[in-house]
Enzyme design. Structure first.
Site, mmCIF file in Angstrom:
data_model
loop_
_atom_site.group_PDB
_atom_site.id
_atom_site.type_symbol
_atom_site.label_atom_id
_atom_site.label_comp_id
_atom_site.label_asym_id
_atom_site.label_seq_id
_atom_site.Cartn_x
_atom_site.Cartn_y
_atom_site.Cartn_z
ATOM 1 N N LYS A 33 -19.445 38.458 -29.381
ATOM 2 C CA LYS A 33 -19.850 38.399 -27.909
ATOM 3 C C LYS A 33 -19.078 37.262 -27.099
ATOM 4 C CE LYS A 33 -23.388 35.642 -27.481
ATOM 5 N NZ LYS A 33 -22.844 34.328 -26.696
ATOM 6 N N THR A 34 -18.540 36.023 -27.758
ATOM 7 C CA THR A 34 -18.197 35.359 -26.900
ATOM 8 C C THR A 34 -16.497 35.666 -26.773
ATOM 9 O OG1 THR A 34 -19.262 33.213 -28.115
ATOM 10 C CG2 THR A 34 -17.193 32.874 -27.064
ATOM 11 N N ASP A 220 -23.900 34.977 -19.713
ATOM 12 C CA ASP A 220 -24.053 34.584 -21.071
ATOM 13 C C ASP A 220 -25.475 34.577 -21.308
ATOM 14 O OD1 ASP A 220 -23.396 34.829 -23.803
ATOM 15 O OD2 ASP A 220 -22.610 32.763 -23.777
ATOM 16 N N GLU A 221 -25.886 35.087 -22.537
ATOM 17 C CA GLU A 221 -27.242 35.052 -23.031
ATOM 18 C C GLU A 221 -28.031 35.759 -22.151
ATOM 19 O OE1 GLU A 221 -27.597 34.284 -25.951
ATOM 20 O OE2 GLU A 221 -25.917 32.922 -26.835
ATOM 21 N N GLN A 251 -32.525 39.256 -29.706
ATOM 22 C CA GLN A 251 -32.612 37.988 -30.135
ATOM 23 C C GLN A 251 -33.034 37.126 -29.028
ATOM 24 O OE1 GLN A 251 -28.974 35.947 -32.225
ATOM 25 N NE2 GLN A 251 -27.997 38.019 -31.798
ATOM 26 N N ARG A 599 -28.321 35.365 -39.778
ATOM 27 C CA ARG A 599 -27.695 33.848 -39.773
ATOM 28 C C ARG A 599 -26.643 34.031 -41.352
ATOM 29 N NH1 ARG A 599 -26.980 33.419 -35.432
ATOM 30 N NH2 ARG A 599 -27.945 35.618 -35.338
#
Length: 725
Positions: A33-34, A220-221, A251, A599
């Site tokens: 994503k980043t 973002d997010e 998420q 994770r």
């Protein structure tokens, strides 16, 4: 020029190059994503579609903003200057200072912190003659922040979102508070977004200014945005409509702080013709871990839908392990043993993590790691015995055991508030020093001599009398019962119940865990000695430490090995969340489980215990429904919980519990009713705690029941009895 695109997969490249019009990038866990966000930013600059100051980029943390600035600079080969890149609050503060006069402020307005807000609200309530003991200012602050998160000015609150605080006076107090802020030339953090959004909505000139300023918007997010953030973005995107939101509906786990998953779910309705790009190639986890997580989250209805697969072209890897254990103590031993083995085999402690649903769960693992001499760190919080509420409770216990403990007595003398100010405390200290007696004894003397007067004298006399009663109880009924009673009678439990901050329920759970911890010791002094030794245990200076944190705190992190303990009904999914939010909360709990599993890079170990101690009582626990939702072909089961049920503790020692703490997120604690016949779907049943209900589904000895007064819950069939046919 296009070398920066070479390392992208097809979906990532599509997300980067789709620069025009609205775009939603659904970025699954570990899908880059980043990298997509920063490469898109650089792509817009390098293709000369916009100057750096024409791109509005919104992140959720200052850390994310710094990282993005650094990455963009690396791609374009020069420092990225003059950017509109930052958090919602920092960007809104920048806008608001430019147009402050249009909302009744000056450009040099102050931004109040939480303490300043609370102090100002107390003044407002005092002026309105509202009893702060009955109506806590923190509760009003939480209500006002909730309205601001929804973009509501004082005159815009609809009846269905009103509050019964102070008998319906919350709206007028909100208006008074906003008026006072304006007089002080100040704003709180909620105002930064609220006032800026209000300005964009009501002032066409200001809105047009920013439509001209920004050719592109990157977010973002997006799944974590609240309503006022959503309104702000929609208003700004009305210009060029070149808005790209990156997020993952699977998420979205922060509804408790105002996040609205609906914002991402309705993106296509908000922006007709929007392009949707799904990033599904995960570069973090093994194929079995991804399959298990994808299968679990597919049970949610409120999602846009995507399926993660390994981007590393690997089909190998260990299955997700589900370990069934006899009790919570065996669970802690199992995790400790696994950590030791992994470390002995050359795995770094820094690549292992224990992720819990609630903060109170860390205590058992902390104590196990201390016993084994394994260094650990608590991420996003304090170690169990360092938490304020635990220190307060232990200070009460220290005074109970040793009245001459001045440090402990001073800590609790005004916790909760008893009217002890600086002047009266100084008088107590002076008396203690001149007479060479303890602070406790000095307080007794000042009460007897009449030097303490009025309400303060009464409060101190009552406190010392309570300590005498608790000491007598300690001799009669033991330390577990005494602590439970003490916290209740001292008003400490009620203090946290009245606190409306998001962490208050967790503090109550921590207090319950403290009572559970005491049951492992024969005496109060033995427990206090243990705590002192634990607190004295110096942190290992070695950077290699095992990480412990809540699932909420784990988002964005990754580890080779992840332990996921406590997967039981009432613990995870959390019973309080289910009671308060029903199906919507259940789906968020499932998203938390998805976050937890994803994770892990190599190993994910889920565990559940057949018995957990509730205070000093051992109670049966039901495995989490999430375990049943995992795909069998990617799960390996092991453990000792298959022991014959007849071997369970049939007659646990019974201790009374704090009535006010009893309901704070615990699993079913009722005693079995002794039912003999199988209960079918549709039967009307009675449960000692939840009352009457109708059976919705039957799975072996587990029933999903819709109760008339307490909603839908899962319980063991032996805890209910059938009523009617």
């Amino acid at each position: 020029m296009s070398a920066y695109l070479d390392g992208l997969n097809a979906a990532q490249r599509d997300a980067v190059e789709a620069t025009e019009g609205p775009v939603l990038v659904l970025a699954g866990a570990g899908t880059g994503k980043t990298r997509v966000l920063t490469t898109r930013f650089a792509h817009i600059l390098l293709t000369k579609r916009a100057f750096p100051n024409q791109i509005l980029t919104v992140t959720f943390t200052n850390k994310a903003a710094r990282e993005m600035r650094e990455r963009v600079a690396k791609i374009i080969g020069q420092p990225a200057e003059g950017l509109w890149l930052g958090t919602f609050h920092s960007l809104c503060a920048r806008m608001l200072r430019r147009f402050a006069d249009r909302v009744g402020l000056q450009s040099n307005f102050s931004i109040l912190d939480t303490d300043d807000q609370l102090r100002l609200l107390k003044q407002i309530m005092e002026a309105a003659r509202i009893d702060a003991k009955r109506w806590p200012p923190k509760a009003l602050m939480a209500q006002i922040q909730g309205w601001k998160d929804r973009g509501l000015m004082p005159g815009e609150i609809p009846p269905d979102q009103d509050s019964d605080f102070a008998n319906g006076k919350a709206k007028s107090l909100y208006a008074d508070y906003q008026g006072r802020l304006q007089t002080l030339n100040a704003a709180d953090f909620g105002d930064l977004l609220l006032l800026t959004t209000h300005l964009l909505k009501t002032d066409p000139e200001v809105l047009a200014t920013y439509h001209r300023a920004f050719r592109y918007i990157l977010v973002d997010e997006y799944q974590d945005t609240n309503l006022v953030q959503y309104y702000w973005l929609r208003l700004l995107a009305q210009g060029h409509k070149n808005i790209c939101c990156v997020g993952d509906d699977d998420q979205s786990i922060y509804s408790w702080r105002g996040a609205e998953i609906e914002n991402i779910l309705k993106f296509e309705r908000d922006f007709p013709g929007a392009k949707i790009v799904k990033l599904e190639a995960n570069y973090r986890s093994t194929a079995p871990i991804l399959a298990a997580a994808s299968h679990l989250i597919a049970h949610n209805e409120g999602r846009l839908g995507k399926t993660l697969h390994s981007g590393r072209h690997e089909s190998s890897g260990d299955n997700v392990e589900v370990v069934a254990l006899w009790d919570s103590e065996e669970e802690a031993r199992m995790v400790g043993g696994r950590v030791e083995t992994l470390r002995r085999d050359g795995n770094a402690l820094s690549e292992m993590a224990i992720l819990v649903r609630a903060g109170f769960q860390t205590r058992a693992f902390e104590e196990r790691m201390i016993t084994l001499g394994l260094p650990y760190r608590i991420i996003g919080g304090l170690r169990f015995y360092e938490r304020a509420e635990i220190r307060d409770a232990i200070a009460y216990l220290r005074v109970l055991a040793q009245p001459a403990d001045d440090l402990a007595f001073e800590r609790i003398i005004n916790t909760p508030k008893r009217g002890v100010g600086d002047v009266s405390l100084r008088a107590m200290h002076n008396k203690a020093r001149t007479a060479q007696i303890s602070l406790y004894a000095a307080t007794e003397f000042l009460i007897a001599s009449g030097e303490l007067r009025g309400k303060l004298r009464d409060a101190m006399r009552n406190l010392l009398h309570q300590f005498e009663q608790w000491r007598a109880m300690l001799g009669r009924e033991g330390h577990v019962v005494t602590l439970a009673t003490l916290l209740d009678e001292a008003g400490y439990t009620a203090m946290w119940q009245a606190d409306k901050s998001p962490d208050a329920p967790g503090r109550l759970e921590n207090l319950k865990e403290l009572v559970r911890a005491m049951a492992d010791f024969d005496s109060l002094q033995g427990f206090l000695d243990h705590v002192a030794l634990v607190m004295e245990n110096e942190e290992n200076t070695d950077d290699a430490k095992l990480s412990m944190m809540t699932l909420h705190g784990a988002k964005g992190l990754e580890f080779d090995t992840v332990f996921l303990p406590g997967w039981e009904e009432g613990v995870f999914p959390n019973q309080r969340a289910l009671d308060e939010g029903g199906l919507k909360s259940l789906e968020e709990e499932r998203r938390l489980a998805y976050v937890g599993i994803t994770r892990a890079r190599k190993h994910a170990i889920i565990s559940h215990a057949a018995n957990r101690r509730i205070y000093a009582n051992w109670q049966s626990s039901i495995p989490s429904r999430f375990i049943e939702e995992l795909p069998g072909e990617f799960i390996t089961t092991s453990g000792s919980a298959s022991i014959d049920k007849s071997k369970r503790l049939a007659a646990p020692v019974q201790f009374p519990v704090m009535a006010r703490l009893r309901g704070a997120g615990t699993a079913d604690q009722s005693q079995p009713t002794g039912r003999a016949a199988k209960i079918p779907v549709g039967a009307r049943v009675f449960h000692q705690k939840f009352g009457y209900g109708i059976v919705l589904t039957v799975d072996d000895d587990r029933l999903d029941i819709k109760f008339e007064t307490s909603g839908e819950k899962r319980v063991l069939d032996r805890f209910v009895e059938r009523h009617g046919t």
